[in-house]
Design an enzyme around this catalytic site. Sequence first.
Site, PDB file in Angstrom:
ATOM      1  N   THR A   5      -2.780   2.844   1.333  1.00 56.81           N
ATOM      2  CA  THR A   5      -2.132   2.700   2.642  1.00 56.81           C
ATOM      3  C   THR A   5      -1.522   4.006   3.114  1.00 56.81           C
ATOM      4  O   THR A   5      -1.413   4.254   4.313  1.00 56.81           O
ATOM      5  CB  THR A   5      -1.048   1.602   2.562  1.00 56.81           C
ATOM      6  OG1 THR A   5      -1.707   0.368   2.344  1.00 56.81           O
ATOM      7  CG2 THR A   5      -0.232   1.495   3.823  1.00 56.81           C
ATOM      8  N   TYR A  25      -4.715  -3.128   9.272  1.00 55.16           N
ATOM      9  CA  TYR A  25      -4.934  -1.706   9.052  1.00 55.16           C
ATOM     10  C   TYR A  25      -5.987  -1.531   7.992  1.00 55.16           C
ATOM     11  O   TYR A  25      -6.292  -2.434   7.221  1.00 55.16           O
ATOM     12  CB  TYR A  25      -3.640  -0.974   8.680  1.00 55.16           C
ATOM     13  CG  TYR A  25      -3.142  -1.255   7.287  1.00 55.16           C
ATOM     14  CD1 TYR A  25      -2.315  -2.340   7.024  1.00 55.16           C
ATOM     15  CD2 TYR A  25      -3.497  -0.422   6.230  1.00 55.16           C
ATOM     16  CE1 TYR A  25      -1.868  -2.610   5.752  1.00 55.16           C
ATOM     17  CE2 TYR A  25      -3.040  -0.673   4.955  1.00 55.16           C
ATOM     18  CZ  TYR A  25      -2.219  -1.763   4.725  1.00 55.16           C
ATOM     19  OH  TYR A  25      -1.791  -2.021   3.463  1.00 55.16           O
ATOM     20  N   THR A  58      -0.539   1.230  -3.281  1.00 57.47           N
ATOM     21  CA  THR A  58       0.578   0.685  -4.059  1.00 57.47           C
ATOM     22  C   THR A  58       0.203  -0.556  -4.875  1.00 57.47           C
ATOM     23  O   THR A  58       0.913  -0.919  -5.803  1.00 57.47           O
ATOM     24  CB  THR A  58       1.756   0.321  -3.137  1.00 57.47           C
ATOM     25  OG1 THR A  58       1.310  -0.644  -2.187  1.00 57.47           O
ATOM     26  CG2 THR A  58       2.309   1.550  -2.434  1.00 57.47           C
ATOM     27  N   ASP A  59      -0.920  -1.194  -4.540  1.00 55.88           N
ATOM     28  CA  ASP A  59      -1.231  -2.476  -5.194  1.00 55.88           C
ATOM     29  C   ASP A  59      -1.439  -2.335  -6.698  1.00 55.88           C
ATOM     30  O   ASP A  59      -0.970  -3.166  -7.472  1.00 55.88           O
ATOM     31  CB  ASP A  59      -2.480  -3.108  -4.564  1.00 55.88           C
ATOM     32  CG  ASP A  59      -2.173  -3.797  -3.242  1.00 55.88           C
ATOM     33  OD1 ASP A  59      -0.993  -3.811  -2.832  1.00 55.88           O
ATOM     34  OD2 ASP A  59      -3.117  -4.319  -2.614  1.00 55.88           O
ATOM     35  N   LYS A 115       5.410  -3.542  -8.824  1.00 53.46           N
ATOM     36  CA  LYS A 115       5.446  -3.921  -7.412  1.00 53.46           C
ATOM     37  C   LYS A 115       5.979  -5.353  -7.333  1.00 53.46           C
ATOM     38  O   LYS A 115       5.440  -6.252  -7.973  1.00 53.46           O
ATOM     39  CB  LYS A 115       4.047  -3.820  -6.799  1.00 53.46           C
ATOM     40  CG  LYS A 115       4.051  -4.006  -5.289  1.00 53.46           C
ATOM     41  CD  LYS A 115       2.695  -3.711  -4.639  1.00 53.46           C
ATOM     42  CE  LYS A 115       2.842  -3.749  -3.116  1.00 53.46           C
ATOM     43  NZ  LYS A 115       1.579  -3.435  -2.414  1.00 53.46           N
ATOM     44  N   GLU A 129       8.801 -19.206 -29.863  1.00 54.76           N
ATOM     45  CA  GLU A 129       8.328 -20.572 -29.622  1.00 54.76           C
ATOM     46  C   GLU A 129       6.885 -20.755 -30.080  1.00 54.76           C
ATOM     47  O   GLU A 129       6.389 -21.874 -30.171  1.00 54.76           O
ATOM     48  CB  GLU A 129       8.439 -20.912 -28.131  1.00 54.76           C
ATOM     49  CG  GLU A 129       9.879 -21.021 -27.653  1.00 54.76           C
ATOM     50  CD  GLU A 129       9.962 -21.174 -26.147  1.00 54.76           C
ATOM     51  OE1 GLU A 129       9.660 -22.260 -25.642  1.00 54.76           O
ATOM     52  OE2 GLU A 129      10.326 -20.190 -25.476  1.00 54.76           O
TER      53      GLU A 129
HETATM   54  C1  SIN Z   1      -0.959  -0.082  -0.295  1.00 49.82           C
HETATM   55  O1  SIN Z   1      -1.367   1.037  -0.517  1.00 49.82           O
HETATM   56  O2  SIN Z   1       0.250  -0.289  -0.069  1.00 49.82           O
HETATM   57  C2  SIN Z   1      -1.829  -1.307  -0.323  1.00 49.82           C
HETATM   58  C3  SIN Z   1      -3.273  -1.019  -0.382  1.00 49.82           C
HETATM   59  C4  SIN Z   1      -3.678  -0.299  -1.622  1.00 49.82           C
HETATM   60  O3  SIN Z   1      -3.118  -0.551  -2.698  1.00 49.82           O
HETATM   61  O4  SIN Z   1      -4.580   0.544  -1.527  1.00 49.82           O
END
Ligand code: SIN
Length: 338
Positions: A18, A30, A96-97, A169, A295
Site C-alpha cells: 500500500t 486502491y 503491511t499484511d 498487525k 492442558e
Molecule cells: C498494505 O500494504 O497495507 C496492505 C496491502 C499489502 O500488504 O500489500
Amino acid sequence: MGHSVPLPLIRVLATGGTIAGAQTDRERGYRAAAFSVDALIAAVPQLATLAQIEVEQVAAIGSQDMDDATWLRLAARTQAALDSPAVAGVVITHGTDTMEETAFFLNLVVRSEKPVVLVGAMRPATAISADGPMNLYNALAVAAHPATRGRGVLVVANDEIHFAREIAKTNTTQVGTFASGHRGLAGLVNAGRLHLYAPPVRRHTAASEFSPLAAAAAGAQRLPRVDIVYAHAGMGRELIDAAVKAGARGLVIAGMGDGNLGAVALAAAAEAAKAGVAVVRSSRAGGGVVERNIEVDDDALGFIAADELNPQKARVLLLLGLTRTGDPRALQDLFFAY
Ligand code: SIN
C-alpha cells in the site's frame, strides 16, 4: 570551511504494498504496488538530508502474494546489500499484511549487524494524509543511525520501531495497526529523532543458525511446506488430514486459548505427529505464552509448543527449522531460542 561528513549510504529494496498504492476511481478502492520506489522517494525530498540512497525494485506485489521464491530472492538481495562495504543499512518497502512474516524470516536468515528496516503504510500514496511519506522518512532515519546496529530486523510504522519477532498487525485498516505485545517496542522515532529501548534478547541475524541461508535453501524456489490450521468450536479433523495428505512437513495449530484443540482434531494432530509431521501448538488468542504440557501432553503426543510466537511467526520458524531437522525435541529448542 570544514569538510562535511558524507551521509551514510542506504539501499532501499522495494517490494510493493500500500505504501506504493494508488487509489482507483472506485470511491474507496486502491491498487497496491502501483508506484515505483523512485516515485515514492521523489515524493519525500527531505530523505536526501538523512542518507545517500540507492534503490532496487525486488518485486511489485501486494504482500498477500508474498511467497517462498520472493522471500528467498529478497533475502539474497538484502544479504548482497549488507555485504557491500559501502552500504550502511537497508530499508525494505513492503505491504503491511505479511510484513511481520517477512521481517521475522529476514531476522532469521540475514547475517549482518547492519540495520535492516521494513516499512509500509496503511493508506495508499494518493490518500488524504497518507502515512507512507513519514514512515519512509523515519525508516531511513532508523537505518542510517549507527545505534540501530545489532538489533535484528526492525519495522518502522506510525512513529514506532518494532522488533521483527514482536510485531503483529492487529487492525484491518487503522494506521496504528502494529503492536508489539510481549516484549514491547524497540523504540520510538519522532520526525527522524530516535529513542531506542533495550535490545532484543532472543537470537537473530548474525547469531542465527539459519544465517546465512544454507546454499541449498537459498538456491531453491520452495521452502518446506508448513500449513496453519485454525481451531474453532465444533472443529473436525478434515483440515488437518487434508494438510498431511497435501504433503505438509509441518503443521501450526492456531489453537484455542492456550493452544488447545477439541478431542477429534487433537487425535488427528497426534496421528500427524506420529507419522513424522512436526506439529506446533500456537494460539489464536493474539497474545500469551503457549507452554508445554499444561492442558495437552506434548511429551506423549510429540508436539511442539510455540512459546510466544503467533501462528504466522511460528510457521516461519518451523519451516526454517525443518530445513535442518524433523526431530520435535530439536525443533522445540528452536522455539525457546528464537
Ligand atoms: C498494505 O500494504 O497495507 C496492505 C496491502 C499489502 O500488504 O500489500
